[in-house]
Design an enzyme around this catalytic site. Structure first.
Site, PDB file in Angstrom:
ATOM      1  N   ARG A   1      23.813  24.284  36.214  1.00 54.94           N
ATOM      2  CA  ARG A   1      24.027  25.494  37.006  1.00 54.94           C
ATOM      3  C   ARG A   1      24.432  25.130  38.438  1.00 54.94           C
ATOM      4  NH1 ARG A   1      23.328  31.327  36.726  1.00 54.94           N
ATOM      5  NH2 ARG A   1      23.854  31.876  38.852  1.00 54.94           N
TER       6      ARG A   1
ATOM      7  N   ARG B   1      26.299  37.425  37.534  1.00 53.26           N
ATOM      8  CA  ARG B   1      25.493  36.231  37.800  1.00 53.26           C
ATOM      9  C   ARG B   1      25.142  36.187  39.278  1.00 53.26           C
ATOM     10  NH1 ARG B   1      25.585  33.048  33.353  1.00 53.26           N
ATOM     11  NH2 ARG B   1      27.418  33.237  32.011  1.00 53.26           N
TER      12      ARG B   1
ATOM     13  N   HIS C   1      25.715  47.715  43.192  1.00 49.56           N
ATOM     14  CA  HIS C   1      24.657  47.762  42.172  1.00 49.56           C
ATOM     15  C   HIS C   1      24.493  49.209  41.695  1.00 49.56           C
ATOM     16  CE1 HIS C   1      21.025  46.585  40.106  1.00 49.56           C
ATOM     17  NE2 HIS C   1      20.448  47.656  40.607  1.00 49.56           N
TER      18      HIS C   1
ATOM     19  N   ALA D   1      19.788  35.653  49.387  1.00 53.98           N
ATOM     20  CA  ALA D   1      19.400  34.731  48.304  1.00 53.98           C
ATOM     21  C   ALA D   1      18.592  35.409  47.201  1.00 53.98           C
ATOM     22  CB  ALA D   1      18.621  33.556  48.895  1.00 53.98           C
TER      23      ALA D   1
END
Ligand code: GAR
Length: 223
Positions: free
Chosen positions: A71, A97, A115, A148
């Site tokens: 990843r 992702r 979103h 993050a």
């Protein structure tokens, strides 16, 4: 000659059908919108977003997780690929992702995500399903600056959508997406044209001095 401000270079990342991407591409056909879509990056072959970008003559790149040993290497490749387009702003339009640290390090503070729920309610990959399961009567969509966390960044814009008694995930998501296309487009355009500031968790459009010749509207942190 035109007095329109210089267009901001935008790279769009997408994993799905690309209806949000299409709306942004259409808005950007007007030079006064202030956005030039310079690249589209997906994590999958054969998705609608790729076809839409190619049809519009926009350069594309596919960075598949399965092609990398870890990843972390994929995260690096995504950041490197996006960087080749030299973007002022990065838009996640149905990119399913999380962006890794390499992208945050390079583009942090100028990555937008959309979103399909009213954050901070119902974050994550199943925002529509979770709002239905939670019995919400009103939901909607949220544009955030990416940090993050999972859908935890500062909110830039929101719009509401009523939940109907007979809604399924698919009917509700379709109505949200109709509203979302307008919200994302308006928000991206304003950020490109006006810049923005972040004070604590509050995002406001506009910078002290944004003229046609100023550099890209880097966010200004104020404490
Ligand atoms: C949009 O509803 C977007 O909010 C959602 O994917 C859809 C993309 O539709 N993104 C997420 O759920 C990210 N957590 P599209 O492929 O038709 O543009």
């Amino acid at each position: 000659m035109t007095n329109a401000p210089r267009s901001r270079r935008v790279v769009v990342l997408a994993s799905g059908t690309g209806s949000t991407l299409r709306a942004v591409i259409e808005a950007a056909r007007d030079e006064a919108f202030g956005v030039r879509i310079v690249g589209v990056v997906t994590d999958k072959d054969g998705v609608g977003a790729l076809a839409i970008a190619r049809e519009a003559g926009i350069p594309t790149a596919v960075v598949r997780l399965a092609d990398f040993e870890s990843r972390a290497l994929w995260d690096e490749a995504v950041a490197r690929t996006v960087a080749t387009f030299d973007p002022d702003l990065v838009l996640l339009a149905g990119f399913m992702r999380l962006l890794g640290e390499p992208s945050l390090a390079r583009f942090g503070g100028r990555i937008l995500n959309t979103h399909p729920a009213l954050l901070p309610a119902y974050p994550g990959a199943r925002g529509v399903r979770d709002a239905l399961a939670g019995g919400a009567k009103v939901t909607g969509c949220t544009v955030i600056l990416v940090d993050a966390g999972v859908d935890t960044g500062p909110i830039v814009a929101q719009a509401t959508v009523e939940v109907l008694d007979d809604d399924t995930e698919s009917t509700l998501h379709a109505r949200i997406k109709e509203v979302e296309r307008g919200l994302v487009t308006r928000t991206l355009g304003r950020m490109a044209r006006e810049g923005w500031t972040v004070t604590g968790r509050t995002v406001r459009f506009g910078t002290a001095a944004l003229t046609p010749d100023t550099p890209p509207p880097a966010p200004q942190e104020q404490s």
